[in-house]
Write a protein that holds these residues in place. Structure first.
Motif, PDB file in Angstrom:
ATOM      1  N   VAL A   1      42.206   9.168  23.366  1.00  0.00           N
ATOM      2  CA  VAL A   1      43.234   9.231  22.328  1.00  0.00           C
ATOM      3  C   VAL A   1      42.751  10.549  21.399  1.00  0.00           C
ATOM      4  O   VAL A   1      41.712  10.725  21.172  1.00  0.00           O
ATOM      5  CB  VAL A   1      43.167   7.910  21.330  1.00  0.00           C
ATOM      6  N   ASP A   2      43.890  11.320  21.243  1.00  0.00           N
ATOM      7  CA  ASP A   2      43.875  12.483  20.476  1.00  0.00           C
ATOM      8  C   ASP A   2      44.893  12.423  19.359  1.00  0.00           C
ATOM      9  O   ASP A   2      45.947  12.503  19.668  1.00  0.00           O
ATOM     10  CB  ASP A   2      44.005  13.738  21.260  1.00  0.00           C
ATOM     11  N   LEU A   3      44.252  12.507  18.275  1.00  0.00           N
ATOM     12  CA  LEU A   3      44.888  12.481  16.783  1.00  0.00           C
ATOM     13  C   LEU A   3      45.318  13.939  16.432  1.00  0.00           C
ATOM     14  O   LEU A   3      44.084  14.826  16.532  1.00  0.00           O
ATOM     15  CB  LEU A   3      44.335  11.623  15.771  1.00  0.00           C
ATOM     16  N   GLN A   4      46.536  14.265  16.049  1.00  0.00           N
ATOM     17  CA  GLN A   4      46.694  15.756  15.502  1.00  0.00           C
ATOM     18  C   GLN A   4      47.609  15.597  14.380  1.00  0.00           C
ATOM     19  O   GLN A   4      48.430  14.780  14.164  1.00  0.00           O
ATOM     20  CB  GLN A   4      47.452  16.583  16.533  1.00  0.00           C
ATOM     21  N   GLU A   5      47.797  16.684  13.494  1.00  0.00           N
ATOM     22  CA  GLU A   5      48.432  16.870  12.303  1.00  0.00           C
ATOM     23  C   GLU A   5      49.991  17.314  12.869  1.00  0.00           C
ATOM     24  O   GLU A   5      50.651  16.677  12.190  1.00  0.00           O
ATOM     25  CB  GLU A   5      48.068  17.851  11.220  1.00  0.00           C
ATOM     26  N   LYS A   6      50.080  18.251  13.809  1.00  0.00           N
ATOM     27  CA  LYS A   6      51.146  18.564  14.197  1.00  0.00           C
ATOM     28  C   LYS A   6      51.361  18.280  15.744  1.00  0.00           C
ATOM     29  O   LYS A   6      50.353  18.631  16.536  1.00  0.00           O
ATOM     30  CB  LYS A   6      51.621  19.942  13.808  1.00  0.00           C
TER      31      LYS A   6
END
Length: 283
Positions: free
Chosen positions: A91-96
């Motif tokens: 799982v990879d969270l990003q702002e954009k």
């Protein structure tokens, strides 16, 4: 409570619409923070796709693109939340949104990255393509905080963050020393590689310009700039021919006369001061 119209007849309350509005091409997954919460938050998901000819670091048909991820939902909790659809690989969270996966830095027990404020997007990679299909068919609501996987919030979260901010000096020293050893090793390898490539032409005869040079670069500070200007001024003064031009003769005479006048005025003041003090004895 039964609502009545103008004629006094009783009307049945309207049923809430079952269809959930979502952006075109997305499916909505309702989630709740806990069982006590009545309102739902919605995650908008779709299969991750890119245009033909575009490279992406996430595998096709196994990646789920998630919008509207709340701030309290971390990578671990999002993985646990969607594990009911199938085994989650990453799982990879990003702002954009971005086509490339963000670089993974080695996790530290003492130094944590600054959390992104506000809502985020996520790329969830399943081990099998069936996980994406199951996630798109989810109806929910799913619970974020459960007894087996509780999520801290409010004052409990602040207390936990404060306790985590109190570091052990010995553990901190060991981690900093380990990081600096790895950093020094990396810098030494880069310098050795640059030294090998310095001045060596490639197959086509081009020479790669490296940061290394024969003459060191001056630091861009005010003191260094002043030293350079002073050195240039002295160099020009040595090269300049004195009393060569007529205007130089005039300026030299004018400066000499100005010095004589200045000394004369100073002597007059000294004599006047000695007269006032009655110490002047001309004979």
């Amino acid at each position: 409570m039964v609502a009545r119209g103008r004629s006094g007849e009783a009307r049945e309350p309207r049923e809430p619409p079952e269809e959930i509005l979502s952006p075109p091409g997305y499916s909505a997954i309702p989630i709740k923070f806990s069982e006590k919460q009545q309102a739902c938050h919605y995650l908008y998901v779709r299969e991750h796709r890119v245009r033909e000819g575009t490279n992406s670091s996430w595998p096709q048909k196994r990646t789920l693109f998630v919008l509207n991820v709340p701030p309290y939902c971390t990578e671990e909790f999002l993985s646990s939340l969607l594990s009911c659809c199938g085994p989650v690989q990453s799982v990879d969270l990003q702002e954009k949104p971005d086509l490339a996966e963000s670089p993974k830095e080695p996790k530290s027990k003492l130094f944590h990255p600054k959390p992104v404020p506000g809502f985020q997007i996520a790329h969830v990679v399943f081990q099998k393509p069936s996980g994406v299909s199951a996630a798109l068919a989810l109806k929910g609501p799913l619970l974020v905080s459960t007894e087996s996987h509780p999520v801290k919030s409010g004052i409990h979260k602040w207390i936990s963050e404060y306790k985590d901010s109190l570091l052990d000096p010995e553990a901190l020293r060991v981690e900093v020393d380990t990081f600096m050893e790895a950093y020094d090793k990396k810098i030494a390898e880069e310098e050795a590689k640059a030294k090998e490539e310095d001045g060596v032409p490639d197959d086509e005869g081009w020479v790669k310009v490296t940061p290394r040079g024969r003459r060191p670069v001056l630091p861009r500070t005010e003191a260094a700039s002043l030293r350079v200007l002073e050195r240039e001024k002295r160099k020009r003064a040595r090269k300049e021919l004195l009393n060569f031009y007529a205007w130089q003769h005039r300026e030299t005479k004018m400066e000499y006369l100005a010095q004589l006048r200045k000394r004369f005025q100073e002597d007059k003041q000294k004599i006047e001061l000695m007269r006032v003090q009655r110490k002047f004895r001309p004979y």
